[in-house]
Write an enzyme that holds these catalytic residues in place. Structure first.
Site, PDB file in Angstrom:
ATOM      1  N   LYS A 196       0.804  -1.216   0.000  1.00  0.00           N
ATOM      2  CA  LYS A 196       0.000   0.000   0.000  1.00  0.00           C
ATOM      3  C   LYS A 196       0.840   1.271   0.000  1.00  0.00           C
ATOM      4  O   LYS A 196       0.316   2.359  -0.280  1.00  0.00           O
ATOM      5  CB  LYS A 196      -0.951   0.004   1.194  1.00  0.00           C
ATOM      6  CG  LYS A 196      -2.023  -1.071   1.136  1.00  0.00           C
ATOM      7  CD  LYS A 196      -2.921  -0.914  -0.082  1.00  0.00           C
ATOM      8  CE  LYS A 196      -4.065  -1.907  -0.058  1.00  0.00           C
ATOM      9  NZ  LYS A 196      -4.964  -1.749  -1.218  1.00  0.00           N
ATOM     10  N   SER A 217      -2.939 -12.354   4.250  1.00  0.00           N
ATOM     11  CA  SER A 217      -3.316 -12.231   2.842  1.00  0.00           C
ATOM     12  C   SER A 217      -2.293 -12.914   1.944  1.00  0.00           C
ATOM     13  O   SER A 217      -2.649 -13.494   0.911  1.00  0.00           O
ATOM     14  CB  SER A 217      -3.482 -10.762   2.444  1.00  0.00           C
ATOM     15  OG  SER A 217      -2.245 -10.078   2.432  1.00  0.00           O
TER      16      SER A 217
END
Length: 340
Positions: free
Chosen positions: A42, A266
Site C-alpha cells: 500500500k 493475505s
C-alpha cells in the site's frame, strides 16, 4: 531519522524470490512487498495518490485532514507518508483489525476511529462500514477533510500499472500467471493491465476470502461492495479463487516452517491459491504478490492458533527476507522537523 526523500525513494523495486511448488514443471515467485518502507504494497498507492492530489491542488499543508477508510496497510502508509509531508491523518478501521496494526497507525501519528459491523446495518461489513463513516465525517466538514479514496482513486491503479507491473515484467518476463489478493483492486488490475499489454496470454487470478473472514486486507465480493476501481476493469481477471481462513492460516504456517518466510494472512491466502493453480498446470511461471509480513499479526495468529507465542517469536527471529524497517524501530515518529 531518515529524511522523507530517502523514505519515498525506497517505495517500489521490491525483490522477487522463488518458492517451492507442488509441481516441478511450474515455477513460483513471490514479490515481497514488505520491503517497502512502511511495510506493505500500500505504500505504492498512497504515494501515487498523495502526489496526484498535491498536483491538483486538493491538499493544503497545515490545514487539510486526510481521512481514509482502511483495513490496515493503507492506514499505516498514509500515517507515515502523509504526516511526513505535513498533513494530519485520521484513519477509519474495522474493529477486528489487529491491535498491532492499529497501534502502528497511532505510533505514526494518526488518529484511529474504529467501526463495528453493526454500526450501519444496511451497509456491508468491514471496510464498507468505514467508508460510510468517513463519508459522513467529510459531509459534516467538507472544508477540512479530504478522502483520497483508495477504492476508486485511479492513482491506485496507476501505481501498479506504472510501477509494480513493469518491475515484474523486467525481472520475470516469461510470467504465465499473476496471482494477487483483492482489496481495492488496484494491485490486481494495475499489474494485470500492464502484463496483458506485454503479453495478452498472461492469466490473471484474483484471490478473495470466505464470507465473515479474518484475512486483513482482503474482501469477499459477495458480502462487500465491489470497489469502483475493480469494477472498471473486471474483464482483466481471468479467474477467481476463494480461500478460507483455515487455508490461509495453514499456508502462513507452511511458509514459516518450510520456506522460513514470515508472512501476513493475505500472503498466506495468495500462496494457498497458487498451490491450487500450480497443481493443475503442465507448465508455467506464477508470480504472486505477498502484500505484507507477519510481524503485526501476533494477536490474530494467537487467537486462531496459527502460532503459539513462542513459535511466533521463533519464526519472526529466524525468517529470511525480513528487513528491519521504519515500523519496527524504537522511534518511528515522523514530523516535519525530523525529515529535513
Amino acid at each position: 531519522m531518515q529524511s522523507f526523500n530517502e523514505i519515498i525513494q525506497r517505495v517500489g523495486n521490491t525483490p522477487h524470490i522463488p518458492l517451492s511448488s507442488p509441481n516441478d514443471k511450474v515455477r513460483l515467485f513471490a514479490k515481497l512487498e514488505w520491503f517497502n518502507p512502511f511495510g506493505s504494497v500500500k505504500d505504492r498507492a498512497v504515494l501515487w495518490m498523495i502526489k496526484d492530489a498535491e498536483n491538483r491542488g486538493l491538499l493544503k499543508k497545515g490545514q487539510t485532514i486526510l481521512i481514509e477508510p482502511t483495513s490496515g496497510n493503507t492506514g499505516i502508509a498514509m500515517a507515515g507518508i502523509a504526516r511526513a509531508l505535513g498533513y494530519t491523518v485520521e484513519t477509519v478501521v474495522p474493529a477486528k483489525v489487529s491491535e498491532e496494526t492499529k497501534a502502528l497507525m497511532r505510533r505514526l501519528g494518526a488518529s484511529v476511529l474504529e467501526t463495528e459491523d453493526d454500526l450501519c446495518p444496511r451497509v456491508g461489513p468491514g471496510t464498507d462500514q468505514c467508508i460510510a463513516l468517513a463519508n459522513s465525517i467529510i459531509k459534516a466538514r467538507p472544508e477540512k477533510y479530504v478522502m483520497l479514496d483508495q477504492y476508486s482513486n485511479e492513482s491506485n491503479f496507476l501505481a501498479h500499472y506504472e510501477g509494480t507491473g513493469p518491475e515484474i515484467w523486467s525481472s520475470l518476463r516469461d510470467v504465465t500467471h499473476f496471482i494477487a489478493g483483492v482489496g481495492t483492486g488496484g494491485t490486481l488490475t494495475g499489474v494485470a493491465a500492464y502484463l496483458k499489454k506485454k503479453n495478452p496470454n498472461v492469466k490473471v487470478i484474483g484471490v478473495q476470502p470466505q464470507k465473515a473472514h479474518h484475512i486483513q486486507g482482503l474482501r469477499n465480493l459477495e458480502e462487500s461492495m465491489v470497489p469502483a476501481l475493480l469494477s472498471r476493469r473486471l474483464d482483466l481477471i481471468d479467474e477467481w479463487i476463494k480461500i478460507t481462513d483455515r487455508e490461509a492460516f495453514e499456508a502462513v504456517r507452511f511458509l514459516a516452517e518450510s520456506e522460513r518466510l514470515f508472512v501476513g494472512p493475505s500472503s498466506g491466502a495468495v500462496y494457498a491459491a497458487a498451490q491450487e493453480v500450480a497443481g493443475r498446470l503442465n507448465k508455467g511461471k506464477l508470480v504472486l504478490i505477498f502484500a505484507d509480513d507477519g510481524r503485526k499479526f501476533r494477536s490474530l495468529y494467537n487467537k486462531f492458533k496459527v502460532f503459539t507465542v513462542e513459535e511466533f517469536d521463533y519464526y519472526r527471529r529466524n525468517a529470511r527476507y525480513l528487513p528491519e524497517n521504519i515500523l519496527f524501530q524504537e522511534d518511528i515518529t515522523l514530523n516535519r522537523s525530523a525529515i529535513g
